[in-house]
Design an enzyme around this catalytic site. Structure first.
Site, PDB file in Angstrom:
ATOM      1  N   LYS A  94       0.302   3.165   5.622  1.00  0.00           N
ATOM      2  CA  LYS A  94      -0.562   2.045   5.997  1.00  0.00           C
ATOM      3  C   LYS A  94       0.191   0.720   6.023  1.00  0.00           C
ATOM      4  CE  LYS A  94      -4.961   4.023   4.464  1.00  0.00           C
ATOM      5  NZ  LYS A  94      -6.141   3.881   3.577  1.00  0.00           N
ATOM      6  N   ASN A 128     -10.346   7.201   7.785  1.00  0.00           N
ATOM      7  CA  ASN A 128     -10.189   5.757   7.631  1.00  0.00           C
ATOM      8  C   ASN A 128     -10.624   4.987   8.872  1.00  0.00           C
ATOM      9  OD1 ASN A 128      -6.971   6.267   6.017  1.00  0.00           O
ATOM     10  ND2 ASN A 128      -9.003   6.247   5.089  1.00  0.00           N
ATOM     11  N   CYS A 159      -5.720 -13.618 -20.037  1.00  0.00           N
ATOM     12  CA  CYS A 159      -5.540 -15.068 -19.870  1.00  0.00           C
ATOM     13  C   CYS A 159      -5.914 -15.892 -21.093  1.00  0.00           C
ATOM     14  CB  CYS A 159      -6.370 -15.557 -18.676  1.00  0.00           C
ATOM     15  SG  CYS A 159      -8.161 -15.523 -18.960  1.00  0.00           S
ATOM     16  N   CYS A 189     -11.467 -11.238 -17.469  1.00  0.00           N
ATOM     17  CA  CYS A 189     -12.618 -11.852 -18.153  1.00  0.00           C
ATOM     18  C   CYS A 189     -13.926 -11.288 -17.609  1.00  0.00           C
ATOM     19  CB  CYS A 189     -12.612 -13.366 -17.966  1.00  0.00           C
ATOM     20  SG  CYS A 189     -11.294 -14.259 -18.795  1.00  0.00           S
ATOM     21  N   CYS A 242     -15.003   5.996  -1.749  1.00  0.00           N
ATOM     22  CA  CYS A 242     -15.784   5.993  -0.518  1.00  0.00           C
ATOM     23  C   CYS A 242     -16.112   7.413  -0.080  1.00  0.00           C
ATOM     24  CB  CYS A 242     -15.003   5.278   0.586  1.00  0.00           C
ATOM     25  SG  CYS A 242     -14.741   3.523   0.303  1.00  0.00           S
ATOM     26  N   ASP A 277      -8.273  -0.037  -4.466  1.00  0.00           N
ATOM     27  CA  ASP A 277      -9.402   0.855  -4.725  1.00  0.00           C
ATOM     28  C   ASP A 277      -9.466   1.389  -6.151  1.00  0.00           C
ATOM     29  OD1 ASP A 277      -7.234   2.518  -4.712  1.00  0.00           O
ATOM     30  OD2 ASP A 277      -7.967   3.876  -3.149  1.00  0.00           O
ATOM     31  N   GLN A 288     -13.098   4.805  10.703  1.00  0.00           N
ATOM     32  CA  GLN A 288     -14.471   4.317  10.794  1.00  0.00           C
ATOM     33  C   GLN A 288     -14.605   2.885  10.297  1.00  0.00           C
ATOM     34  OE1 GLN A 288     -15.783   4.389   7.417  1.00  0.00           O
ATOM     35  NE2 GLN A 288     -18.006   4.294   7.627  1.00  0.00           N
ATOM     36  N   ASP A 291       0.859  -1.191   0.000  1.00  0.00           N
ATOM     37  CA  ASP A 291       0.000   0.000   0.000  1.00  0.00           C
ATOM     38  C   ASP A 291       0.891   1.235   0.000  1.00  0.00           C
ATOM     39  OD1 ASP A 291      -1.974   2.076   0.667  1.00  0.00           O
ATOM     40  OD2 ASP A 291      -3.261   0.411   1.252  1.00  0.00           O
TER      41      ASP A 291
END
Length: 257
Positions: free
Chosen positions: A85, A69, A253, A175, A189, A129, A71, A61
């Site tokens: 983080k 954050n 793939c 896919c 968010c 995210d 919460q 990260d």
């Protein structure tokens, strides 16, 4: 490999489960999981991966902790605000279980480092995210032959799936979403809102689903369910599964790469 005598008590409730047993716990302790994203999904996923005794964890990260954050990102505290983080999450693991190996990677995955960071993993759990990183992780997992657990949330809707696109008859994450989302931007968010407990539900289910893959062939926990997308509705509440077909033209793939 065997379980050290001083650790048997810690995992006794796993070992007595016929679906896990001693052999399954040994498999978990031998596993290396790379967790991409130490945020809302990664936080509860990490807690239960560590609690399960996953022997080696790599935490990826590039973000720092913000007061908003707290919460839902339950491994962090107000004194952690402003800290990376990945490093803070790694410190949490070390406090929780000294018997686990943990390595923080404070970096954003890209073409320059994805292969190196994900190499050697038995499984990658992606809770990041943005779609660009998710697709990069998926494509890299296919190239490396590493199974992928992917988890995402939008408001009260969650998605969790295991993919093994490196296998000839199995779909990959690309896919499922195609190439249209191969971009950095996506809903956030901050803009849409998110319920902390809903993120916890998706994150812990992702950890459970990852363990299906790690225990396959070692215990009777069940099939990895590769290519089945589990849709979680937190408002109803309900869960249903959808089978993702392998796209022969997929550039991740299939014949398109």
């Amino acid at each position: 490999m065997t379980i050290a005598p001083e650790r048997i008590g810690r995992f006794a409730r796993h070992i007595v489960l016929p679906e896990v047993g001693g052999a399954g716990q040994v498999a978990l302790e031998a596993a290396h999981v790379v967790l991409v994203g130490c945020g809302g999904i990664g936080s509860p996923s990490l807690q239960y991966l560590a609690a399960a005794g996953i022997g080696r964890l790599t935490l990826v990260d590039d973000d720092v902790i913000d007061v908003s954050n707290l919460q839902r990102q339950t491994i962090y505290t107000p004194s952690d605000v402003g800290r990376p983080k990945a490093e803070t999450a790694a410190e949490w693991v070390r406090r929780f279980d000294l018997g686990l190996k943990v390595e923080p990677v404070v970096a954003r995955l890209g073409d320059h480092n994805a292969h190196e960071v994900l190499s050697g993993a038995d499984l990658v759990l992606d809770g990041c995210d943005n779609f660009a990183t998710r697709l990069l992780v998926s494509d890299t997992c296919v190239k490396l032959g590493v199974p992928l657990t992917t988890a995402a949330i939008g408001r009260f809707q969650g998605q969790v799936a295991n993919f093994a696109g490196h296998l000839p008859d199995q779909a990959c994450y690309r896919c499922f979403v195609g190439d249209a989302f191969d971009a950095v931007d996506c809903d956030t968010c901050a803009a849409d809102g998110v319920l902390g407990a809903m993120v916890g539900m998706v994150g812990t289910f992702a950890a459970l689903h990852a363990m299906r893959v790690l225990l396959a062939g070692h215990a009777a926990f069940g099939e990895p369910q590769f290519g089945t997308l589990h849709l979680i509705d937190g408002l109803a509440p309900s869960m249903r599964g959808l089978k993702i077909a392998k796209d022969p033209a997929c550039k991740g793939c299939g014949g398109g790469h």
